[in-house]
Design a protein around this motif. Structure first.
Motif, mmCIF file in Angstrom:
data_model
loop_
_atom_site.group_PDB
_atom_site.id
_atom_site.type_symbol
_atom_site.label_atom_id
_atom_site.label_comp_id
_atom_site.label_asym_id
_atom_site.label_seq_id
_atom_site.Cartn_x
_atom_site.Cartn_y
_atom_site.Cartn_z
ATOM 1 N N VAL A 1 0.721 -1.343 0.056
ATOM 2 C CA VAL A 1 0.069 -0.096 -0.185
ATOM 3 C C VAL A 1 1.004 1.081 0.057
ATOM 4 O O VAL A 1 2.070 1.128 0.424
ATOM 5 C CB VAL A 1 -0.979 0.030 1.153
ATOM 6 N N ALA A 2 0.223 2.219 -0.380
ATOM 7 C CA ALA A 2 1.134 3.564 -0.138
ATOM 8 C C ALA A 2 0.843 4.135 0.912
ATOM 9 O O ALA A 2 -0.189 4.129 1.615
ATOM 10 C CB ALA A 2 0.482 4.775 -1.390
ATOM 11 N N CYS A 3 1.938 4.592 1.563
ATOM 12 C CA CYS A 3 1.920 5.398 3.051
ATOM 13 C C CYS A 3 1.083 6.485 3.070
ATOM 14 O O CYS A 3 1.279 7.299 1.952
ATOM 15 C CB CYS A 3 3.300 5.453 3.488
ATOM 16 N N PRO A 4 0.209 6.598 3.957
ATOM 17 C CA PRO A 4 -0.860 7.676 3.648
ATOM 18 C C PRO A 4 0.132 9.121 3.807
ATOM 19 O O PRO A 4 -0.336 10.060 3.347
ATOM 20 C CB PRO A 4 -1.712 7.652 5.051
ATOM 21 N N GLN A 5 1.373 8.984 4.505
ATOM 22 C CA GLN A 5 1.898 10.354 4.670
ATOM 23 C C GLN A 5 2.666 10.710 3.394
ATOM 24 O O GLN A 5 2.700 11.567 3.191
ATOM 25 C CB GLN A 5 2.797 10.308 5.801
ATOM 26 N N CYS A 6 3.553 9.802 3.128
ATOM 27 C CA CYS A 6 4.862 10.001 2.303
ATOM 28 C C CYS A 6 4.564 9.371 0.783
ATOM 29 O O CYS A 6 5.358 9.799 -0.343
ATOM 30 C CB CYS A 6 6.065 9.715 2.569
ATOM 31 N N LYS A 7 3.844 8.676 0.787
ATOM 32 C CA LYS A 7 3.244 7.797 -0.609
ATOM 33 C C LYS A 7 4.081 6.518 -0.794
ATOM 34 O O LYS A 7 4.111 6.270 -1.958
ATOM 35 C CB LYS A 7 3.007 8.841 -1.609
ATOM 36 N N LYS A 8 5.101 6.482 -0.026
ATOM 37 C CA LYS A 8 6.134 5.334 -0.377
ATOM 38 C C LYS A 8 5.601 4.155 -0.255
ATOM 39 O O LYS A 8 4.668 3.870 0.732
ATOM 40 C CB LYS A 8 7.432 5.329 0.611
ATOM 41 N N GLU A 9 5.610 3.033 -1.283
ATOM 42 C CA GLU A 9 4.845 1.944 -1.052
ATOM 43 C C GLU A 9 5.645 0.935 0.115
ATOM 44 O O GLU A 9 6.928 0.913 0.280
ATOM 45 C CB GLU A 9 5.469 1.090 -2.334
ATOM 46 N N THR A 10 4.566 0.470 0.819
ATOM 47 C CA THR A 10 5.149 -0.208 1.897
ATOM 48 C C THR A 10 4.254 -1.581 2.034
ATOM 49 O O THR A 10 3.439 -1.860 1.633
ATOM 50 C CB THR A 10 4.881 0.339 3.297
ATOM 51 N N ILE A 11 5.015 -2.647 2.772
ATOM 52 C CA ILE A 11 4.539 -3.973 2.874
ATOM 53 C C ILE A 11 3.314 -3.705 3.718
ATOM 54 O O ILE A 11 3.337 -3.395 4.840
ATOM 55 C CB ILE A 11 5.557 -4.915 3.127
ATOM 56 N N TRP A 12 2.153 -4.393 3.629
ATOM 57 C CA TRP A 12 0.990 -4.526 4.381
ATOM 58 C C TRP A 12 0.855 -5.867 4.934
ATOM 59 O O TRP A 12 0.166 -6.787 4.406
ATOM 60 C CB TRP A 12 -0.235 -4.385 3.661
ATOM 61 N N ASN A 13 1.644 -6.123 6.091
ATOM 62 C CA ASN A 13 1.286 -7.228 6.842
ATOM 63 C C ASN A 13 1.954 -7.178 8.297
ATOM 64 O O ASN A 13 2.229 -6.163 8.657
ATOM 65 C CB ASN A 13 2.179 -8.629 6.032
ATOM 66 N N HIS A 14 1.790 -8.287 9.048
ATOM 67 C CA HIS A 14 2.135 -8.401 10.555
ATOM 68 C C HIS A 14 3.602 -7.996 10.680
ATOM 69 O O HIS A 14 4.031 -7.317 11.691
ATOM 70 C CB HIS A 14 1.810 -9.439 11.386
ATOM 71 N N SER A 15 4.614 -8.164 9.451
ATOM 72 C CA SER A 15 6.062 -7.879 9.819
ATOM 73 C C SER A 15 6.037 -6.198 9.953
ATOM 74 O O SER A 15 7.181 -5.655 10.310
ATOM 75 C CB SER A 15 6.716 -8.410 8.697
ATOM 76 N N ASN A 16 5.157 -5.433 9.397
ATOM 77 C CA ASN A 16 5.316 -3.913 9.525
ATOM 78 C C ASN A 16 4.448 -3.478 10.605
ATOM 79 O O ASN A 16 3.188 -3.212 10.420
ATOM 80 C CB ASN A 16 4.797 -3.300 8.151
ATOM 81 N N CYS A 17 4.981 -3.183 11.875
ATOM 82 C CA CYS A 17 4.325 -2.743 12.949
ATOM 83 C C CYS A 17 3.856 -1.329 12.768
ATOM 84 O O CYS A 17 3.247 -0.785 13.617
ATOM 85 C CB CYS A 17 5.413 -2.886 14.134
ATOM 86 N N TYR A 18 4.258 -0.575 11.708
ATOM 87 C CA TYR A 18 3.864 0.846 11.826
ATOM 88 C C TYR A 18 2.539 1.073 10.436
ATOM 89 O O TYR A 18 2.237 2.005 10.263
ATOM 90 C CB TYR A 18 5.065 1.738 11.176
ATOM 91 N N ARG A 19 2.060 -0.258 9.983
ATOM 92 C CA ARG A 19 1.051 -0.311 8.910
ATOM 93 C C ARG A 19 0.004 0.740 9.538
ATOM 94 O O ARG A 19 -0.510 0.425 10.528
ATOM 95 C CB ARG A 19 0.680 -1.373 8.395
ATOM 96 N N PRO A 20 -0.648 1.450 8.458
ATOM 97 C CA PRO A 20 -0.437 1.500 7.251
ATOM 98 C C PRO A 20 0.756 2.360 6.710
ATOM 99 O O PRO A 20 1.067 2.847 5.426
ATOM 100 C CB PRO A 20 -1.815 2.130 6.480
ATOM 101 N N PHE A 21 1.463 2.981 7.793
ATOM 102 C CA PHE A 21 2.723 3.842 7.454
ATOM 103 C C PHE A 21 3.821 3.125 7.109
ATOM 104 O O PHE A 21 4.006 1.868 7.571
ATOM 105 C CB PHE A 21 2.785 4.702 8.809
#
Length: 64
Positions: A9-29
């Protein structure tokens, strides 16, 4: 053979593509920095949630 699809998904703040799963504790950022920037915008009231009354007659401000 079943292949796992990686959801991004695109980070709502900076628009950088980021992985959406449990390994990303900052999701959706994408990072703690983007998460904290967003939180700061809520605290400074740059963001707000609009409110509409479902029944304006029940609102004490509208009663005579």
């Amino acid at each position: 053979m079943h292949m796992n699809k990686i959801t991004t998904v695109a980070c709502p703040q900076c628009k950088k593509e980021t992985i959406w799963n449990h390994s990303n504790c900052y999701r959706p950022f994408c990072s703690e920095r983007c998460k904290m920037i967003d939180l700061g915008q809520w605290f400074s009231e740059d963001y707000c949630i609009s409110h509409t009354d479902s029944n304006p007659e029940e609102d004490p401000a509208h009663q005579a």
